[in-house]
Design a protein around this motif. Structure first.
Motif, PDB file in Angstrom:
ATOM      1  N   PRO A  18      89.547 -20.630  52.456  1.00  0.00           N
ATOM      2  CA  PRO A  18      90.652 -21.412  53.543  1.00  0.00           C
ATOM      3  C   PRO A  18      90.211 -20.882  55.034  1.00  0.00           C
ATOM      4  O   PRO A  18      90.978 -21.727  55.720  1.00  0.00           O
ATOM      5  CB  PRO A  18      91.864 -20.907  52.213  1.00  0.00           C
ATOM      6  CG  PRO A  18      91.743 -20.661  51.455  1.00  0.00           C
ATOM      7  CD  PRO A  18      90.250 -20.099  51.204  1.00  0.00           C
ATOM      8  N   ARG A  19      90.242 -19.609  54.916  1.00  0.00           N
ATOM      9  CA  ARG A  19      90.287 -19.537  56.007  1.00  0.00           C
ATOM     10  C   ARG A  19      89.173 -19.737  57.299  1.00  0.00           C
ATOM     11  O   ARG A  19      89.199 -19.545  58.230  1.00  0.00           O
ATOM     12  CB  ARG A  19      89.967 -17.179  55.865  1.00  0.00           C
ATOM     13  CG  ARG A  19      90.051 -16.506  57.460  1.00  0.00           C
ATOM     14  CD  ARG A  19      90.335 -15.552  56.952  1.00  0.00           C
ATOM     15  NE  ARG A  19      90.472 -14.518  58.417  1.00  0.00           N
ATOM     16  CZ  ARG A  19      90.601 -12.953  58.084  1.00  0.00           C
ATOM     17  NH1 ARG A  19      90.101 -12.260  57.741  1.00  0.00           N
ATOM     18  NH2 ARG A  19      90.582 -12.533  60.262  1.00  0.00           N
ATOM     19  N   LYS A  20      87.925 -19.396  56.702  1.00  0.00           N
ATOM     20  CA  LYS A  20      86.547 -20.887  57.296  1.00  0.00           C
ATOM     21  C   LYS A  20      87.084 -21.802  58.118  1.00  0.00           C
ATOM     22  O   LYS A  20      86.915 -21.785  58.648  1.00  0.00           O
ATOM     23  CB  LYS A  20      85.143 -19.853  56.747  1.00  0.00           C
ATOM     24  CG  LYS A  20      84.330 -20.346  56.896  1.00  0.00           C
ATOM     25  CD  LYS A  20      82.949 -20.607  56.160  1.00  0.00           C
ATOM     26  CE  LYS A  20      81.680 -21.360  56.791  1.00  0.00           C
ATOM     27  NZ  LYS A  20      80.383 -21.309  56.284  1.00  0.00           N
TER      28      LYS A  20
ATOM     29  N   HIS B 141      87.768 -25.143  63.332  1.00  0.00           N
ATOM     30  CA  HIS B 141      88.761 -25.908  64.086  1.00  0.00           C
ATOM     31  C   HIS B 141      89.617 -25.157  64.892  1.00  0.00           C
ATOM     32  O   HIS B 141      90.444 -25.330  65.915  1.00  0.00           O
ATOM     33  CB  HIS B 141      90.339 -26.939  63.652  1.00  0.00           C
ATOM     34  CG  HIS B 141      89.331 -27.202  61.848  1.00  0.00           C
ATOM     35  ND1 HIS B 141      88.473 -28.704  62.250  1.00  0.00           N
ATOM     36  CD2 HIS B 141      89.372 -27.315  60.917  1.00  0.00           C
ATOM     37  CE1 HIS B 141      88.503 -29.665  61.364  1.00  0.00           C
ATOM     38  NE2 HIS B 141      89.029 -27.635  60.266  1.00  0.00           N
ATOM     39  N   TRP B 142      89.086 -23.405  65.350  1.00  0.00           N
ATOM     40  CA  TRP B 142      89.161 -22.585  66.470  1.00  0.00           C
ATOM     41  C   TRP B 142      90.024 -23.458  67.948  1.00  0.00           C
ATOM     42  O   TRP B 142      90.818 -23.779  68.639  1.00  0.00           O
ATOM     43  CB  TRP B 142      88.628 -21.969  66.588  1.00  0.00           C
ATOM     44  CG  TRP B 142      87.508 -22.168  66.962  1.00  0.00           C
ATOM     45  CD1 TRP B 142      86.614 -21.994  66.625  1.00  0.00           C
ATOM     46  CD2 TRP B 142      87.382 -21.875  68.391  1.00  0.00           C
ATOM     47  NE1 TRP B 142      84.989 -22.418  67.095  1.00  0.00           N
ATOM     48  CE2 TRP B 142      85.999 -21.977  68.625  1.00  0.00           C
ATOM     49  CE3 TRP B 142      87.962 -21.813  69.964  1.00  0.00           C
ATOM     50  CZ2 TRP B 142      85.030 -21.936  70.272  1.00  0.00           C
ATOM     51  CZ3 TRP B 142      87.369 -21.978  71.365  1.00  0.00           C
ATOM     52  CH2 TRP B 142      85.697 -21.945  70.567  1.00  0.00           C
TER      53      TRP B 142
ATOM     54  N   ALA C 285      93.250 -26.468  71.842  1.00  0.00           N
ATOM     55  CA  ALA C 285      93.677 -27.073  72.137  1.00  0.00           C
ATOM     56  C   ALA C 285      95.042 -27.103  73.128  1.00  0.00           C
ATOM     57  O   ALA C 285      95.936 -27.496  73.906  1.00  0.00           O
ATOM     58  CB  ALA C 285      92.648 -28.515  72.261  1.00  0.00           C
ATOM     59  N   ILE C 286      95.670 -27.182  71.792  1.00  0.00           N
ATOM     60  CA  ILE C 286      97.130 -26.922  71.509  1.00  0.00           C
ATOM     61  C   ILE C 286      97.690 -26.448  72.085  1.00  0.00           C
ATOM     62  O   ILE C 286      99.380 -25.713  71.814  1.00  0.00           O
ATOM     63  CB  ILE C 286      97.795 -27.873  70.453  1.00  0.00           C
ATOM     64  CG1 ILE C 286      97.247 -26.643  69.104  1.00  0.00           C
ATOM     65  CG2 ILE C 286      96.747 -29.314  69.772  1.00  0.00           C
ATOM     66  CD1 ILE C 286      98.016 -27.203  67.714  1.00  0.00           C
ATOM     67  N   SER C 287      97.201 -25.264  71.992  1.00  0.00           N
ATOM     68  CA  SER C 287      97.867 -23.331  71.871  1.00  0.00           C
ATOM     69  C   SER C 287      98.809 -23.232  72.836  1.00  0.00           C
ATOM     70  O   SER C 287      99.648 -23.048  74.081  1.00  0.00           O
ATOM     71  CB  SER C 287      96.726 -22.312  71.939  1.00  0.00           C
ATOM     72  OG  SER C 287      96.016 -22.556  72.763  1.00  0.00           O
ATOM     73  N   PRO C 288      98.379 -24.524  74.276  1.00  0.00           N
ATOM     74  CA  PRO C 288      98.967 -23.851  76.122  1.00  0.00           C
ATOM     75  C   PRO C 288     101.028 -24.073  75.633  1.00  0.00           C
ATOM     76  O   PRO C 288     101.815 -23.692  76.184  1.00  0.00           O
ATOM     77  CB  PRO C 288      98.622 -24.321  76.765  1.00  0.00           C
ATOM     78  CG  PRO C 288      97.179 -25.252  76.745  1.00  0.00           C
ATOM     79  CD  PRO C 288      97.436 -25.075  75.528  1.00  0.00           C
TER      80      PRO C 288
END
Length: 320
Positions: A22-24, A29-30, A35-38
């Protein structure tokens, strides 16, 4: 003729494919998360953290520079007994009522007229929406001149019909009427566009069937238009409640020259001091940031309470 012996073959064992970790999967999709982090970073920095700090601050006494002193619930106990805060709530509710209900009526009428207009629809929409995008400071200055006692347009009209002048910006009810008129002018066009969008979703077949049954314009409005516009009406009422109960720029600019003690006093006798003006007065005039935070949370609870009441009233009428 001898036949070749049949040799039994067994299928080769299939190697088990390990399930993706799951972590992988998340890390793969990092780029999307980056892209949506701002938005989330800005919301965290300028939304959640300030809100959390204001709640923490409301339990302390702080002048903005010195050491914080824990006060517990004493700030809120004082808030409940603060007569000026309750007076600010009363002023805000009266101004909100004087502005909201006429505004909703005018917005509905304007939307119906725009919906039935044939020519220059876009021009009318732009004209009615223009007040909402105009600088509120400039508008408040103009309205201050319009409601001026000696040289105002409103008093000039009153004198033209033989009535006496009214000191609009120096009497309690005059101040409230002036602020409510400004807010009505500012938001009528905006809500008319919202009502217009709702009107355009109503099927025209319903109106044609009503006309065939002999229904007039008034019956059609109250039996077809208004019931189908109830969700839009609920949205407009809740939004108008939230914005109206947080009014700040209108009274602050309109009344800043009528009281020399503070630009947040709300005019003579604090007649135009809304809840947000009182918050600014306690925070920035008195440098009492802890009590100001408590006032802010009191405003939040009042706005939530009024929004719930309005929502329930509209929903109950819809069920009837």
């Amino acid at each position: 003729m001898a036949t070749a012996p049949v040799v039994e073959t067994h299928p080769a064992p299939v190697a088990a494919v390990p399930a993706p970790h799951p972590r992988k999967g998340v890390l793969s999709h990092w780029r999307l998360y980056a892209a949506i982090s701002p938005f989330y970073l800005l919301f965290l920095a300028f939304g959640l953290i300030p809100v959390g700090f204001s709640l923490y601050l409301s339990f302390h006494r702080w002048d903005g520079l010195g050491t914080m002193e824990y006060a517990g619930l004493s700030q809120y106990r004082y808030l409940l007994a603060d007569s000026q805060f309750w007076s600010a709530i009363g002023n805000t509710v009266v101004i909100w009522a004087l502005a909201t209900f006429p505004m909703i009526f005018l917005a509905m009428v304007t939307a119906v007229m725009l919906n039935s207009a044939v020519r220059f629809k876009n021009v009318y929409r732009f004209a009615f929406f223009l007040p909402n995008v105009t600088s509120i400071v400039a508008v408040a200055i103009i309205f201050g001149s319009v409601f001026s006692t000696n040289f105002g347009l409103v008093n000039a009209l009153l004198q033209a019909v033989g009535l006496d002048q009214v000191a609009w910006l120096n009497t309690p009810w005059g101040i409230k009427v002036a602020i409510a008129t400004l807010m009505t002018w500012q938001w009528t066009g905006y809500n008319a566009i919202i009502f217009l969008a709702g009107l355009q979703t109503i099927p025209s077949e319903l109106y044609e069937a009503a006309r065939m049954d002999g229904a007039g314009p008034v019956q059609t409005f109250f039996r077809i238009t208004l019931p189908l516009l109830r969700p839009v009406l609920l949205f407009v009422l809740v939004i108008s409640t939230v914005t109206g109960l947080q009014s700040f720029s209108e009274p602050q600019v309109l009344l800043q020259t009528t009281d020399n003690n503070s630009s947040f006093a709300g005019g003579p006798g604090h007649a135009g001091q809304t809840m947000v003006l009182y918050f600014f007065q306690q925070t920035f005039d008195n440098n009492d940031f802890g009590y100001g935070a408590a006032v802010a949370w009191g405003i939040f609870l009042v706005v939530v309470l009024f929004s719930i009441v309005n929502w329930r009233l509209v929903q109950r009428r819809g069920e009837e």
